[in-house]
Design a protein around this motif. Structure first.
Motif, PDB file in Angstrom:
ATOM      1  N   THR A 250      18.534  39.303  70.002  1.00 24.11           N
ATOM      2  CA  THR A 250      19.337  38.796  68.889  1.00 24.11           C
ATOM      3  C   THR A 250      20.365  37.813  69.420  1.00 24.11           C
TER       4      THR A 250
ATOM      5  N   THR B  97      13.699  43.464  71.591  1.00 25.10           N
ATOM      6  CA  THR B  97      14.255  42.665  70.505  1.00 25.10           C
ATOM      7  C   THR B  97      15.455  41.889  71.031  1.00 25.10           C
TER       8      THR B  97
ATOM      9  N   THR C 297      16.791  36.568  65.362  1.00 26.53           N
ATOM     10  CA  THR C 297      16.152  37.679  66.062  1.00 26.53           C
ATOM     11  C   THR C 297      14.681  37.392  66.323  1.00 26.53           C
TER      12      THR C 297
ATOM     13  N   THR D 297      17.673  44.687  72.999  1.00 26.41           N
ATOM     14  CA  THR D 297      17.498  46.106  72.668  1.00 26.41           C
ATOM     15  C   THR D 297      16.016  46.465  72.722  1.00 26.41           C
ATOM     16  N   LYS D 298      15.737  47.757  72.783  1.00 26.17           N
ATOM     17  CA  LYS D 298      14.362  48.234  72.754  1.00 26.17           C
ATOM     18  C   LYS D 298      14.336  49.561  72.010  1.00 26.17           C
ATOM     19  N   ASP D 299      13.498  49.640  71.000  1.00 26.80           N
ATOM     20  CA  ASP D 299      13.422  50.834  70.146  1.00 26.80           C
ATOM     21  C   ASP D 299      14.782  51.157  69.549  1.00 26.80           C
ATOM     22  N   GLY D 300      15.533  50.118  69.242  1.00 25.22           N
ATOM     23  CA  GLY D 300      16.836  50.304  68.620  1.00 25.22           C
ATOM     24  C   GLY D 300      17.948  50.683  69.568  1.00 25.22           C
ATOM     25  N   LYS D 301      17.653  50.770  70.864  1.00 25.78           N
ATOM     26  CA  LYS D 301      18.655  51.171  71.848  1.00 25.78           C
ATOM     27  C   LYS D 301      19.018  50.002  72.768  1.00 25.78           C
TER      28      LYS D 301
ATOM     29  N   THR E 248      11.136  39.218  68.809  1.00 26.77           N
ATOM     30  CA  THR E 248      10.666  40.352  69.601  1.00 26.77           C
ATOM     31  C   THR E 248       9.605  39.895  70.587  1.00 26.77           C
TER      32      THR E 248
END
Length: 315
Positions: A216, A214, A207, A234-238, A209
């Protein structure tokens, strides 16, 4: 909308002779280390051997020409992008050094088996030439698309380069002559004068950023074998689902081997469907050597190109 990139692109040899690698390392001034993936940027750590106190490194042009002229080296190292010539095609630069700390143009030509500059190139992923600049410690990376003059002279507009040894790669397919339709990767080293420092290569991690995104990577590639890899954004966990097409794909992935800077172009398999790519992208991966590789994943959102870098260990 876009076709899957040819799986034959830049076929990689499984191994390179130890002696050839040693010569390549000498020409490149390689160390093990890396840092930021930002274009033309390198970190600062221990001083790079042979690059300070006015030490002179071998002329990249001379070293690369010597490599290309060795028996069996006109194609052996070229499978990893480490040769200046293959199958009669040669990367011929206008200079063996470039200035530090400012944008500069790198001019070169590709000469064919007849010794004349090649002017007919096939289009691949919207471009006739893909050009990469990579610092010997993998801390600097640039991916450019040069322009060609009518006489076959290419110009690559490089961003600022940190002092040290750099390897410059040309990836292309002749559209005429004996090499028509054959994918080639040729490279040479250049010296950027000044006191050069090396940054240790970041540890292997799945991973990374960049710009708030992010990335992975999943997959367990083995040297000399074809594998499938995926990259999830992903961005901000989404999950990110608004990736825009970039070079007829949603992400461009390139990798370079720590130490000898062997080249691996990883082929995208995800089909493009408008401005809503992601979050998961699939790649066909073939790494010719085991060890640590530095991966550079480029993707675009809202008109902005992002470059994420991470270290992958290949068994």
């Amino acid at each position: 909308m876009a076709q899957r990139s040819r799986t034959s692109r830049h076929a990689l040899t499984a191994a390179v002779a130890t002696a050839a690698l040693a010569l390549t390392l000498a020409a490149c001034g390689s160390d093990s280390g890396s840092g930021s993936a930002s274009h033309g940027h390198s970190g600062h750590g221990s001083t790079m051997p042979g690059m300070d106190h006015g030490t002179t490194t071998p002329s990249p042009s001379t070293s690369d020409d010597a490599m290309a002229g060795m028996p069996g080296m006109d194609g052996a190292a070229a499978g990893n992008g480490l040769a200046a010539a293959q199958d009669g095609y040669r990367l011929t630069p206008a200079t063996a050094s470039l200035p530090a700390g400012k944008a500069t143009d790198y001019r070169f030509s590709i000469t064919g088996p007849d010794g004349k500059p090649v002017t007919a190139f096939a289009v691949d992923q919207t471009k006739r030439m893909h050009f990469y600049a990579v610092r010997s410690d993998l801390s600097g990376f640039q991916h450019l698309h040069p322009t060609m003059a009518g006489d076959g002279t290419w110009t690559a507009p490089l961003e600022s380069l940190e002092p040290g040894a750099w390897r410059l790669y040309t990836s292309f397919t002749p559209d005429s002559g004996s090499g028509k339709g054959k994918d080639l990767v040729l490279s040479r080293t250049v010296k950027v004068p000044g006191t050069a420092t090396a940054t240790p290569l970041p540890k292997a991690s799945a991973t990374t950023t960049v710009d708030g995104y992010t990335v992975t990577v999943k997959g367990d590639p083995m040297a000399g074998m074809a594998h499938q890899m995926t990259a999830t954004v992903t961005k901000d966990g989404k999950p990110v689902t608004d990736l825009q097409p970039y070079l007829e794909t949603y992400a461009h992935l390139t990798a370079f081997h720590q130490g000898d800077l062997a080249f691996a172009h990883l082929h995208p398999e995800t089909e493009v469907d408008g401005d809503h790519g992601g979050p998961t992208l699939t790649f066909h991966a073939e790494f010719p050597r085991s060890g640590d590789w530095r991966l550079f994943l480029q993707f675009q959102t809202a008109g902005t190109l992002h470059t994420a870098a991470l270290t992958l260990n290949v068994g």
